[in-house]
Design a protein around this motif. Structure first.
Motif, PDB file in Angstrom:
ATOM      1  N   LYS A 153      27.729 -50.815  10.896  1.00 15.40           N
ATOM      2  CA  LYS A 153      28.060 -49.422  11.226  1.00 15.40           C
ATOM      3  C   LYS A 153      29.558 -49.179  11.059  1.00 15.40           C
ATOM      4  CE  LYS A 153      24.518 -48.971  14.846  1.00 15.40           C
ATOM      5  NZ  LYS A 153      23.335 -48.502  14.137  1.00 15.40           N
TER       6      LYS A 153
ATOM      7  N   ASP C 141      10.227 -36.471  18.371  1.00 20.88           N
ATOM      8  CA  ASP C 141      11.476 -36.922  17.755  1.00 20.88           C
ATOM      9  C   ASP C 141      11.446 -38.433  17.493  1.00 20.88           C
ATOM     10  OD1 ASP C 141      14.261 -36.228  16.927  1.00 20.88           O
ATOM     11  OD2 ASP C 141      14.787 -37.633  18.500  1.00 20.88           O
ATOM     12  N   ASN C 145      11.518 -40.438  13.734  1.00 19.46           N
ATOM     13  CA  ASN C 145      12.451 -41.501  13.359  1.00 19.46           C
ATOM     14  C   ASN C 145      11.739 -42.801  13.009  1.00 19.46           C
ATOM     15  OD1 ASN C 145      15.400 -40.588  13.567  1.00 19.46           O
ATOM     16  ND2 ASN C 145      14.484 -39.679  15.378  1.00 19.46           N
ATOM     17  N   MET C 148      10.272 -42.214   9.577  1.00 19.54           N
ATOM     18  CA  MET C 148      11.343 -42.159   8.589  1.00 19.54           C
ATOM     19  C   MET C 148      11.931 -43.543   8.299  1.00 19.54           C
ATOM     20  SD  MET C 148      15.009 -40.293   8.961  1.00 19.54           S
ATOM     21  CE  MET C 148      15.624 -41.663   9.960  1.00 19.54           C
ATOM     22  N   GLU C 180       9.141 -33.016   8.167  1.00 18.77           N
ATOM     23  CA  GLU C 180      10.508 -33.435   8.512  1.00 18.77           C
ATOM     24  C   GLU C 180      10.828 -34.850   8.023  1.00 18.77           C
ATOM     25  OE1 GLU C 180      12.946 -31.852  11.416  1.00 18.77           O
ATOM     26  OE2 GLU C 180      11.327 -30.986  12.593  1.00 18.77           O
ATOM     27  N   ALA C 184      13.704 -35.780   5.413  1.00 16.00           N
ATOM     28  CA  ALA C 184      14.699 -36.756   5.855  1.00 16.00           C
ATOM     29  C   ALA C 184      14.742 -37.989   4.964  1.00 16.00           C
ATOM     30  CB  ALA C 184      14.421 -37.161   7.304  1.00 16.00           C
ATOM     31  N   ALA C 262      17.063 -40.727  22.240  1.00 18.01           N
ATOM     32  CA  ALA C 262      17.848 -40.013  23.254  1.00 18.01           C
ATOM     33  C   ALA C 262      17.257 -38.622  23.489  1.00 18.01           C
ATOM     34  CB  ALA C 262      19.304 -39.905  22.792  1.00 18.01           C
TER      35      ALA C 262
ATOM     36  N   GLU D 136      24.205 -27.805  17.474  1.00 17.56           N
ATOM     37  CA  GLU D 136      24.539 -29.215  17.257  1.00 17.56           C
ATOM     38  C   GLU D 136      25.318 -29.385  15.971  1.00 17.56           C
ATOM     39  OE1 GLU D 136      21.360 -32.148  17.614  1.00 17.56           O
ATOM     40  OE2 GLU D 136      20.390 -30.797  19.054  1.00 17.56           O
ATOM     41  N   ASP D 141      23.488 -36.289  16.879  1.00 13.63           N
ATOM     42  CA  ASP D 141      22.234 -36.920  17.298  1.00 13.63           C
ATOM     43  C   ASP D 141      22.246 -38.423  16.997  1.00 13.63           C
ATOM     44  OD1 ASP D 141      19.461 -36.537  18.341  1.00 13.63           O
ATOM     45  OD2 ASP D 141      18.911 -37.272  16.357  1.00 13.63           O
ATOM     46  N   LEU D 144      24.506 -40.171  19.519  1.00  8.06           N
ATOM     47  CA  LEU D 144      23.802 -40.271  20.805  1.00  8.06           C
ATOM     48  C   LEU D 144      22.902 -41.499  20.832  1.00  8.06           C
ATOM     49  CD1 LEU D 144      22.262 -36.840  21.888  1.00  8.06           C
ATOM     50  CD2 LEU D 144      24.182 -38.076  22.886  1.00  8.06           C
ATOM     51  N   ASN D 145      22.114 -41.656  19.779  1.00  7.71           N
ATOM     52  CA  ASN D 145      21.171 -42.770  19.750  1.00  7.71           C
ATOM     53  C   ASN D 145      21.865 -44.116  19.600  1.00  7.71           C
ATOM     54  OD1 ASN D 145      18.235 -41.807  19.893  1.00  7.71           O
ATOM     55  ND2 ASN D 145      19.159 -40.308  18.533  1.00  7.71           N
ATOM     56  N   THR D 146      22.926 -44.138  18.813  1.00  7.99           N
ATOM     57  CA  THR D 146      23.680 -45.387  18.669  1.00  7.99           C
ATOM     58  C   THR D 146      24.269 -45.810  20.014  1.00  7.99           C
ATOM     59  OG1 THR D 146      24.238 -44.849  16.395  1.00  7.99           O
ATOM     60  CG2 THR D 146      25.617 -46.492  17.488  1.00  7.99           C
ATOM     61  N   PRO D 260      21.879 -42.056   9.437  1.00  9.69           N
ATOM     62  CA  PRO D 260      21.602 -40.866  10.253  1.00  9.69           C
ATOM     63  C   PRO D 260      20.151 -40.809  10.725  1.00  9.69           C
ATOM     64  CG  PRO D 260      21.982 -40.274   7.947  1.00  9.69           C
ATOM     65  CD  PRO D 260      22.315 -41.721   8.086  1.00  9.69           C
ATOM     66  N   THR D 261      19.941 -40.202  11.886  1.00 14.21           N
ATOM     67  CA  THR D 261      18.592 -39.970  12.399  1.00 14.21           C
ATOM     68  C   THR D 261      17.899 -38.888  11.566  1.00 14.21           C
ATOM     69  OG1 THR D 261      19.427 -38.273  13.882  1.00 14.21           O
ATOM     70  CG2 THR D 261      19.267 -40.500  14.776  1.00 14.21           C
ATOM     71  N   ALA D 262      16.600 -38.757  11.768  1.00 13.61           N
ATOM     72  CA  ALA D 262      15.825 -37.706  11.086  1.00 13.61           C
ATOM     73  C   ALA D 262      16.440 -36.335  11.371  1.00 13.61           C
ATOM     74  CB  ALA D 262      14.373 -37.751  11.557  1.00 13.61           C
ATOM     75  N   ARG D 263      16.758 -36.111  12.615  1.00 14.36           N
ATOM     76  CA  ARG D 263      17.306 -34.813  13.015  1.00 14.36           C
ATOM     77  C   ARG D 263      18.616 -34.507  12.280  1.00 14.36           C
ATOM     78  NH1 ARG D 263      16.007 -31.429  16.753  1.00 14.36           N
ATOM     79  NH2 ARG D 263      17.585 -30.004  17.561  1.00 14.36           N
ATOM     80  N   ARG D 265      19.612 -35.767   9.435  1.00 15.48           N
ATOM     81  CA  ARG D 265      19.384 -35.600   7.998  1.00 15.48           C
ATOM     82  C   ARG D 265      18.830 -34.208   7.695  1.00 15.48           C
ATOM     83  NH1 ARG D 265      16.488 -41.244   6.050  1.00 15.48           N
ATOM     84  NH2 ARG D 265      17.685 -42.634   7.410  1.00 15.48           N
TER      85      ARG D 265
END
Lengths: 322, 322, 322, 322
Positions: A153, C141, C145, C148, C180, C184, C262, D136, D141, D144-146, D260-263, D265
């Protein structure tokens, strides 16, 4: 029926739960009764015993941390503390104790055995991989991957900015994590506790790499490095690389947690079972390990206090390929 | 200056790119010129050569797949096709070819060597781990973890519903993935191609496990199992376990992709470098591998077509602990 | 003191545990007593109640599945079954029931309310995102992910071989996941249940994409697609794309499990708390949702049985960018 | 044919590449020519333009970082620098510039527009989520997840030892990451820059939590917190919690990277396309955002320099549920 106890102690390592599961379930196979000790040596002194059944260890093989908990115990560092621990074990009717942990844990276990005559079997579990008598310790493979994924990362952001990053990974006395994550993440330089790397060497190496027009540069440093870790090194080099955007990242405690990898789960499962089998076969005061794919037994007192050699071929290889 | 070529062939495996990187960068170290072949043996016949420089392989160590691409080539299966491949290599001035792949790749390479006199060095890369001459093949560790993480997710939903899941993992001829992911995910049963497991055995085993009041049951099955895979087995058992909610999950192609693990990156890096070094030292027609932590060389023609033994102790252990 | 109950039902969804935690802990805040029901409606009929305390829900926010378990209940589909459920709730002194689940769960809850006069509050939790009255359902969500990331891995191997992949994701009636994850993962084509996509359209689209010399092609298909899913579509097109190496991947049950993202944890936490607050404020027979960042309440009976519109702009966008 | 340019600037954020892809591919749809600028404003001044084609942006939607690179540019902070940038754009025939970045990027863009008359369209991309005009920002997003996954790992080890952890997450001026990761990881306390949290409040809160016999305690602190961040706070509290094993973890730069997350992307894909469409429709000097699921346009100069409100209901909720 023979009765044994087990505990986890010291820094937690992913895979400890898999070892606990194998001990609990493996004991039934040998007709051995097993009791679990909560909170490591502290719980041993307090007599925190608990019988765990087959289904009590369901669904734990995939969890990081340790369901038996770990704790510091200053009392166990005293002979009197260990006497109390021995008393508790005798009172409970325990004939042998399986300790899951690292060098500190095994030091304590060795004294317990010598002073109290308790047969103690060690299972090597520490992310640092610094124990003699096994190719790998439980938790090491997971920590490698956790650290490497974090460095991946950082590589993303380093590349975006063409930056110079100093990344400190765990390893107070041993450079295993730094060496393998450094290679796996294509680090431009790796600084290990096993070698004295002077600032001028680092400076020179970095200059070479940066001249070769790399997109970004990552220096992976073991926390126990003799020059002083990522913060000190980066500060000392600030003037020399003024034109670069230098950043420090200390990966820290995330390296201890997380779900264990397949390798750590299988290793911990094997070692947990072999520890019980060792007791069944009358072995005493040994650490169970795996060397060259074979189960081995090393006197517990010989597993710590010495330096486990890192692979010098890998050290050389990292320099060639960067 | 000596000139060599390299290609990837057959099913892709995570870590192939790390091997390519080590070959490109390692060649410079030995003063060897290296050219990359695109699209495996198909590209070899077409003469798709491309010189890759040090920075061309930056940022690929962490990527799954293969930047050199892989492809089927019916033409290469003919002697005439291999003749054309040999011609292309001679025209290009290539003295040795490093092939990265599995058994099919090595079969082709062996014929190329025998018929065309091209020195071919093999690097074992297949998620199935079914090659003789190395403890592990590149991609195996990553596939293990990918499959295990998928099974962990299925365990979540299986537990929620107390279900019976039949999960098929890759492994046409070898049960390595099934065995280790089965142990690592605490599967209640593992069905391998190496053993003939009859339906009545599976039925009996499942009955035992379900009686012991497990929360859910996962049966991990290698695709090459002799009873016929997850779909057939689950259908044959439907009547016997009517009261259970039976589900099938075939993990499929996800197991081939993904970023390689630390272990696969380090393994691929070592093998890539050693392959070049082997050529530099005059070795010919061998596969480079690692056995008991030592680099080994096995005649390429001896690496395939035989069954690589799985660890029977692990098979027994899986049964004891479930 | 008011007493309420909660249960999870239907297919499990990541984040259910976070909702349970918020209900248990939130109830204390409102001075409401809460009891948990194990095994969904089946457990309700059986009277499987259990009081959970603050610390009983520690360490569950990050877990997939549901600690309350879910189960099918044919009995609850009968009026007599629901009568028994109502009796159990009255015997237990429960004034309101919070049900966490999807459309099937809410159908049952609506009947329970109508026939037995039990105030039922719904919390939308289904990976399919097909409930009216909330922008997103719990679990959606995470499933996005998970799917994806699996497709990303397949892309690795598809790229390596320049293959044509037909990937089936979950979504029996709704194409949210397919749409989605398709966008993505940069899918070359997306097939949704909301549109009738003929084979000739798919053929034509693929021809266009393949002519444009893409490295590989991924077609993402919702399981509920009207042409028949990934297997049927790929078989019907086999002759037209003979020169390509076509593969099918059905992602299946892995999409239901895994640690929640999250977003799902925060959503579930909010909805769990708001459900309790709704009861405290005297609301009845509603589903709590979030629309445009505001908490909303929709009559429970209006949340299912209708088609939730997908974003047509996204459908158009996917076609433009592929 | 209209010609536009695009660049990424400031701290990189996961999803920037997805936005670049949508701009390149979306431009073709509108018959607009697009050129990419390397290294942000620095590259703009240097005239580092490069035409990217449809296939040049294949396989980047899933990558963190930015393929266009980002860089600091002191020169662009001067009017003369911006004059040179304007000259380069005019020389290249560019009519509008799409800038992808955060508040610093938009400040620069606003000046460029005002002084040089260049139409600049902003796409909000920063992990901090601190821009006005969108619910956002791209990258939020993922970050946040990381951060949450790192905290989950720390929870494993904190639980094993029953420790007190002070965890610092990114957010110099805004507490979005701290608030949502704090809730998502079940943190026992969250310290935000938006509120002045005194040491005595922290002390009191922790005492309450620790008395309630929690297994471990995590305090999540935004780096911009007014009391001084994780190191200062933990040091100031050392004496008060002597009996606890206190640890500090600073998550740092890992939060910027990763796939990146799905959101993210999907968001980036939508915003990239909408930015091009905005230019096609004659809009100027706006930031494109999404508020309540609708595409919105906010004057670029109004998007920064103000405080974006965090959700106070979430702040209250976090306290109730801990």
């Amino acid at each position: 029926m023979k009765k044994i106890a087990t505990l986890t102690s010291g820094g937690d390592a992913p895979g400890m739960n898999a070892a606990v599961r194998a001990i609990i379930r493996g004991s039934k196979h040998f007709g051995i009764e097993v009791t679990a000790v909560r909170h490591g040596y502290k719980g041993l002194i307090d007599g925190s015993f608990e019988n765990l059944q087959h289904t009590d260890v369901s669904g734990i093989i995939q969890r990081g941390g340790t369901i038996l908990k770990s704790a510091r115990s200053d009392e166990f560092r005293t002979e009197e503390g260990r006497k109390r621990a021995g008393d508790q074990l005798r009172k409970e009717g325990v004939e042998a104790l399986i300790v899951i942990g690292g060098d500190g844990t095994f030091r304590g276990a060795t004294l317990l055995s010598e002073e109290q005559g308790i047969n103690t079997i060690g299972i090597p579990a520490t992310i640092d991989n610094d124990l003699i008598g096994t190719d790998e310790t439980i938790g090491y493979d997971t920590a490698l991957n956790t650290a490497m994924e974090a460095i991946d990362k950082i590589r993303d952001t380093a590349d975006a900015h063409e930056r110079l990053f100093f990344i400190e990974v765990m390893g107070r006395d041993a450079g295993f994590i730094a060496l393998e994550t450094g290679i796996a993440s294509g680090a431009e330089m790796i600084v290990l506790p096993e070698y004295l790397t002077s600032l001028s060497e680092i400076r020179e190496s970095l200059n070479k790499v940066l001249k070769a027009r790399k997109r970004s540069s990552l220096v992976v440093i073991a926390e126990g490095d003799q020059t002083g870790g990522a913060v000190k090194i980066s500060e000392a080099l600030k003037k020399d690389f003024e034109q670069y955007d230098m950043k420090v990242a200390i990966l820290g405690h995330v390296q201890r947690g997380g779900n264990p990898t397949a390798r750590d789960r299988v290793l911990a499962t094997r070692l947990g079972f072999e520890a019980v089998q060792a007791i069944d076969q009358g072995k005493s005061d040994v650490m169970v390990g795996i060397i060259n794919n074979n189960v081995t037994f090393t006197p517990l007192k010989d597993t710590f206090g010495k330096i486990k050699a890192i692979n010098n071929d890998l050290v050389a290889l990292a320099k060639i390929l960067r």
